[in-house]
Design a protein around this motif. Structure first.
Motif, PDB file in Angstrom:
ATOM      1  N   LEU A  28      23.164  13.193  71.659  1.00 25.04           N
ATOM      2  CA  LEU A  28      23.698  14.444  71.385  1.00 25.04           C
ATOM      3  C   LEU A  28      24.212  14.969  72.163  1.00 25.04           C
ATOM      4  N   GLN A  29      23.858  14.888  73.884  1.00 23.23           N
ATOM      5  CA  GLN A  29      24.118  15.712  74.721  1.00 23.23           C
ATOM      6  C   GLN A  29      25.762  15.514  74.944  1.00 23.23           C
ATOM      7  N   GLY A  30      26.537  16.704  75.144  1.00 28.44           N
ATOM      8  CA  GLY A  30      27.938  16.639  75.068  1.00 28.44           C
ATOM      9  C   GLY A  30      28.499  16.333  73.682  1.00 28.44           C
ATOM     10  N   ARG A  31      27.762  16.274  72.796  1.00 29.26           N
ATOM     11  CA  ARG A  31      28.426  15.912  71.137  1.00 29.26           C
ATOM     12  C   ARG A  31      28.359  17.193  70.401  1.00 29.26           C
ATOM     13  N   MET A  32      27.201  18.039  70.604  1.00 31.02           N
ATOM     14  CA  MET A  32      26.847  18.973  69.882  1.00 31.02           C
ATOM     15  C   MET A  32      26.603  20.192  70.515  1.00 31.02           C
ATOM     16  N   LYS A  33      27.547  21.102  69.915  1.00 31.92           N
ATOM     17  CA  LYS A  33      27.571  22.563  70.711  1.00 31.92           C
ATOM     18  C   LYS A  33      28.102  23.374  69.366  1.00 31.92           C
ATOM     19  N   ARG A  34      27.648  24.656  69.697  1.00 32.07           N
ATOM     20  CA  ARG A  34      28.073  25.526  68.995  1.00 32.07           C
ATOM     21  C   ARG A  34      29.434  25.749  68.627  1.00 32.07           C
ATOM     22  N   GLY A  35      30.029  26.055  67.264  1.00 31.78           N
ATOM     23  CA  GLY A  35      31.415  26.107  67.176  1.00 31.78           C
ATOM     24  C   GLY A  35      31.609  27.163  66.529  1.00 31.78           C
ATOM     25  N   LYS A  36      32.700  27.131  65.571  1.00 28.42           N
ATOM     26  CA  LYS A  36      33.028  28.290  64.852  1.00 28.42           C
ATOM     27  C   LYS A  36      33.178  27.830  63.404  1.00 28.42           C
ATOM     28  N   ALA A  37      32.856  28.762  62.654  1.00 29.51           N
ATOM     29  CA  ALA A  37      32.776  28.200  61.372  1.00 29.51           C
ATOM     30  C   ALA A  37      33.884  28.583  60.369  1.00 29.51           C
ATOM     31  N   LEU A  38      34.187  27.640  59.449  1.00 27.55           N
ATOM     32  CA  LEU A  38      35.581  27.634  58.789  1.00 27.55           C
ATOM     33  C   LEU A  38      35.652  28.868  58.070  1.00 27.55           C
ATOM     34  N   ARG A  57      34.974  16.817  59.218  1.00 27.57           N
ATOM     35  CA  ARG A  57      34.774  18.069  59.115  1.00 27.57           C
ATOM     36  C   ARG A  57      34.084  18.812  58.192  1.00 27.57           C
ATOM     37  N   LEU A  58      33.810  18.269  57.005  1.00 29.70           N
ATOM     38  CA  LEU A  58      33.099  18.946  56.089  1.00 29.70           C
ATOM     39  C   LEU A  58      31.528  18.967  56.241  1.00 29.70           C
ATOM     40  N   MET A  59      31.213  18.066  57.161  1.00 34.11           N
ATOM     41  CA  MET A  59      29.787  18.127  57.511  1.00 34.11           C
ATOM     42  C   MET A  59      29.649  19.276  58.599  1.00 34.11           C
ATOM     43  N   GLY A  60      30.649  19.491  59.167  1.00 32.94           N
ATOM     44  CA  GLY A  60      30.478  20.683  60.386  1.00 32.94           C
ATOM     45  C   GLY A  60      31.277  21.931  59.987  1.00 32.94           C
ATOM     46  N   VAL A  61      31.149  22.463  58.337  1.00 29.21           N
ATOM     47  CA  VAL A  61      32.049  23.689  58.362  1.00 29.21           C
ATOM     48  C   VAL A  61      31.208  24.931  58.830  1.00 29.21           C
ATOM     49  N   ASP A  62      30.255  24.884  58.950  1.00 29.72           N
ATOM     50  CA  ASP A  62      29.311  26.149  59.807  1.00 29.72           C
ATOM     51  C   ASP A  62      29.503  25.991  61.503  1.00 29.72           C
ATOM     52  N   ASP A  63      28.862  26.834  62.027  1.00 30.90           N
ATOM     53  CA  ASP A  63      28.914  27.013  63.382  1.00 30.90           C
ATOM     54  C   ASP A  63      27.929  25.888  64.236  1.00 30.90           C
ATOM     55  N   GLY A  64      26.872  25.764  63.440  1.00 31.54           N
ATOM     56  CA  GLY A  64      25.752  24.897  64.253  1.00 31.54           C
ATOM     57  C   GLY A  64      24.814  25.785  64.497  1.00 31.54           C
ATOM     58  N   SER A  65      24.806  26.893  64.462  1.00 30.21           N
ATOM     59  CA  SER A  65      23.936  27.611  64.930  1.00 30.21           C
ATOM     60  C   SER A  65      22.280  27.680  64.255  1.00 30.21           C
ATOM     61  N   SER A  66      22.241  27.411  63.003  1.00 33.80           N
ATOM     62  CA  SER A  66      21.020  27.341  62.405  1.00 33.80           C
ATOM     63  C   SER A  66      20.198  26.321  63.136  1.00 33.80           C
ATOM     64  N   MET A  67      20.928  25.054  63.285  1.00 37.61           N
ATOM     65  CA  MET A  67      20.008  23.883  63.951  1.00 37.61           C
ATOM     66  C   MET A  67      19.711  24.323  65.260  1.00 37.61           C
ATOM     67  N   LEU A  68      20.993  24.704  66.007  1.00 34.29           N
ATOM     68  CA  LEU A  68      20.622  24.792  67.480  1.00 34.29           C
ATOM     69  C   LEU A  68      19.555  26.027  67.808  1.00 34.29           C
ATOM     70  N   ASP A  69      19.768  27.032  66.978  1.00 35.96           N
ATOM     71  CA  ASP A  69      18.796  28.160  67.204  1.00 35.96           C
ATOM     72  C   ASP A  69      17.210  27.574  67.175  1.00 35.96           C
ATOM     73  N   LEU A  70      16.886  26.620  66.118  1.00 31.98           N
ATOM     74  CA  LEU A  70      15.573  26.026  66.086  1.00 31.98           C
ATOM     75  C   LEU A  70      15.177  25.255  67.316  1.00 31.98           C
ATOM     76  N   ILE A  71      16.300  24.473  67.840  1.00 35.83           N
ATOM     77  CA  ILE A  71      15.833  23.653  69.031  1.00 35.83           C
ATOM     78  C   ILE A  71      15.745  24.374  70.243  1.00 35.83           C
ATOM     79  N   GLU A  72      16.547  25.391  70.142  1.00 29.25           N
ATOM     80  CA  GLU A  72      16.504  26.300  71.507  1.00 29.25           C
ATOM     81  C   GLU A  72      15.144  27.085  71.609  1.00 29.25           C
ATOM     82  N   SER A  73      14.594  27.449  70.375  1.00 26.50           N
ATOM     83  CA  SER A  73      13.619  28.481  70.303  1.00 26.50           C
ATOM     84  C   SER A  73      12.210  27.932  70.962  1.00 26.50           C
ATOM     85  N   GLN A  74      12.054  26.571  71.000  1.00 32.64           N
ATOM     86  CA  GLN A  74      10.933  26.216  71.542  1.00 32.64           C
ATOM     87  C   GLN A  74      11.525  25.380  72.879  1.00 32.64           C
ATOM     88  N   GLY A  75      12.559  25.511  73.466  1.00 36.59           N
ATOM     89  CA  GLY A  75      12.871  25.045  74.876  1.00 36.59           C
ATOM     90  C   GLY A  75      13.140  23.457  74.795  1.00 36.59           C
TER      91      GLY A  75
END
Length: 582
Positions: free
Chosen positions: A419-429, A394-412
């Motif tokens: 990671l498929q099915g395991r990583m998704k946008r969440g809700k920051a604590l 839970r401490l590794m995922g305190v943010d919503d994951g958007s920073s990393m996913l924005d980078l990944i999705e920006s270039q398609g």
């Protein structure tokens, strides 16, 4: 109408061309020596485990003819201190040492995809400068004069990409060095390459769209581990004397386990960490779970050689470092406790029951130690230990994951298969939630102190503890299971190390015999699939390295090395192997 390719495809092609251009033609392997499946990084991702047969490529650098007999000797004969002595005393030039390791690193990359940024030309120029300095002054540049080392791709090096396998970060070179890079260069070490990592830096199989999948040189069906997987493969193939990685969930210790080498995760504050690319919110580690940097090497002596120089100086290079002590080699052995050393054996974390070969190797280490006069005790599972994995996650995922996913999705880019099915946008604590989580962590840390006293007194009775690195042997690609055995000791900030014991043999497989211990939960159920003969051919594990993890209380980093060295010598004595040199 043709479908337009996403932007990352062209970026990856440019990056691969750049990597290939850094390798001189005379260092390239003839096609017949390159195993099938190495020419297409993209295919290594999409096909994954189906692409690879059981191939050990460790011997190819010795037999391919690219390295001269002297270069083979340079890359295989010496420990760190001996190699530095050869250079500082004039028997070897730094340039010829660095050239030999650059060539071997180039070969290793063609066989495993371990490199991201070959720094061969600048490394050779730096080696010439050190040779000139030694000739002019008669003194070495520093205590690691000319030592060829490598670093994980996340460490910034001025003028070089820190893409961490993300096309969105490619061709954006760093403007300044990471603190550890500055420290290593001040010691005289020469960085010859940066190495491959997983997409997101958050999986235990080093695979991304820019560089493809790093393969284990011992067997291409096994994972090389992550997130410091490229370092593990490079060091195992003698393409670098020492590699430097980072660890938040096991990212130094897991690749060391997978390649049968030594990995050392220090306490927080011992090795400068600043100046890295993470793809995450800046400063996240200060409020959540903080990763640390540390070495991977081929002996306990090499761990001591570099950690001793780093720890004594780290507070001058990293704002995140504290004063530290690591004695010189001449006095290190005299500092073993005069009393009888006590080592505990912790056989399980209470969440995932280790598979039979892991339990067996722990018992063997205990027997080796007992024969050398070490006091060996069993450590009951602390009631707080099973709580560690959940809090760390839970401490590794305190943010919503958007920073990393924005980078990944920006270039398609698509997510890697694991990671498929395991990583998704969440809700920051919220701040309240984070505070509650850190309060839970503090309570766990307090409860875990009892593990070192056995009877709840305030007198420490256990010097070090041996436990599994993972509850399973080195698994196939994309099948690494339980990270709790390693993430726990980041949560607790205990220094922790991985060290090899022996290879897995036929009798370890217990073919036809099933585990009868009750299943403890979902993680344990997943782990059993790595042993169930209906879901895995156990023979895939044959010849894989069996390793153990060693831990000590926080800030007892030198004592961790002492314990590693003691255990290593006991194991080698018990197995008839020569003792490791300091």
């Amino acid at each position: 109408m043709a479908t337009q390719e996403p932007p990352y495809v062209a970026i990856a092609q440019r990056k691969q061309a750049e990597l290939a251009a850094a390798v001189p033609a005379e260092w390239r392997l003839p096609p017949h020596l390159v195993p099938a499946g190495m020419l297409s990084p993209a295919e290594s991702i999409t096909e994954g485990p189906k692409l690879y047969t059981r191939v050990n490529v460790i011997e190819i650098p010795r037999t391919c003819g690219i390295l001269s007999p002297k270069e083979l000797e340079i890359t295989e004969k010496y420990h760190v201190r001996a190699l530095v002595d050869e250079m500082t005393e004039g028997r070897l030039k730094a340039e010829e040492v660095v050239r030999a390791f650059c060539k071997r690193a180039a070969i290793a990359n063609q066989l495993t995809r371990c490199l991201t940024e070959p720094l061969f030309d600048r490394a050779l120029r730096r080696a010439q400068e050190l040779d000139d300095h030694l000739r002019r002054t008669g003194r070495p540049f520093g205590p690691l004069h000319g030592l060829p080392v490598s670093v994980k791709d996340s460490f910034h090096i001025e003028g070089v990409d820190s893409s961490i396998g993300l096309s969105a970060l490619a061709f954006k070179p760093a403007r300044v060095n990471a603190d550890l890079v500055n420290l290593l260069q001040s010691l005289g070490a020469i960085i010859i390459a940066k190495t491959n990592v997983p997409q997101t830096l958050a999986t235990l199989d080093s695979c991304n769209h820019l560089f493809g999948r790093t393969l284990n040189p011992l067997n291409r069906q096994w994972t090389a581990g992550g997130s410091t997987g490229g370092e593990g493969a490079l060091v195992a193939m003698h393409g670098s004397m020492v590699g430097f990685g980072t660890d938040i969930g096991g990212s130094i210790r897991v690749p060391a386990m997978c390649q049968g080498i030594y990995g050392f995760k220090p306490s927080n504050g011992r090795v400068p960490y600043g100046g890295q690319e993470s793809g995450q919110l800046a400063g996240k580690g200060r409020i959540a779970l903080q990763a640390v940097a540390g070495p991977l090497a081929r002996s306990t002596g090499d761990i001591s050689a570099v950690m001793g120089e780093i720890i004594r100086r780290s507070e001058l290079f990293g704002e995140d470092c504290i004063p530290g002590y690591w004695p010189a080699p001449s006095v290190a052995l005299s500092l073993y406790p005069q009393r009888k050393f006590t080592i505990g054996i912790l056989k399980t974390d209470g969440l995932v029951t280790p598979l039979p070969p892991i339990t067996r190797i722990l018992n063997e280490v205990a027997q080796h130690l007992a024969r050398t006069g070490v006091n060996v005790v069993d450590i009951p599972v602390p009631s707080a230990l099973p709580k560690c994995q959940g809090v760390a996650g839970r401490l590794m995922g305190v943010d919503d994951g958007s920073s990393m996913l924005d980078l990944i999705e920006s270039q398609g880019e698509t997510l890697m298969p694991w990671l498929q099915g395991r990583m998704k946008r969440g809700k920051a604590l919220t701040l309240d939630q984070l505070a509650q989580l850190q309060a839970q962590r503090a309570q766990i840390e307090k409860e875990m102190l009892k593990m070192w006293t056995l009877n709840g007194s305030h007198i420490r009775q256990v010097d070090a503890i041996v436990c599994p690195v993972a509850p399973h042997p080195v698994p196939e690609l994309d099948r690494y299971n339980a990270v709790g055995y390693t993430s726990t000791f980041v949560l607790l900030d205990y220094p922790a190390a991985t060290m090899p014991v022996r290879k897995l043999v036929e009798s370890d497989l217990e073919l036809g015999k099933t585990m009868d211990a009750p299943v403890l939960g979902s993680w344990d159920k997943a782990n059993r699939k790595l042993w169930d003969e209906k879901t895995v051919d156990r023979r895939v594990y044959l010849e894989s390295p069996l390793s153990v993890q060693v831990i000590t209380p926080k800030q007892h980093d030198f004592e961790l090395w002492q314990a590693m060295d003691m255990i290593d010598q006991a194991v080698q004595k018990g197995s008839g192997s020569p003792s490791a040199k300091l």
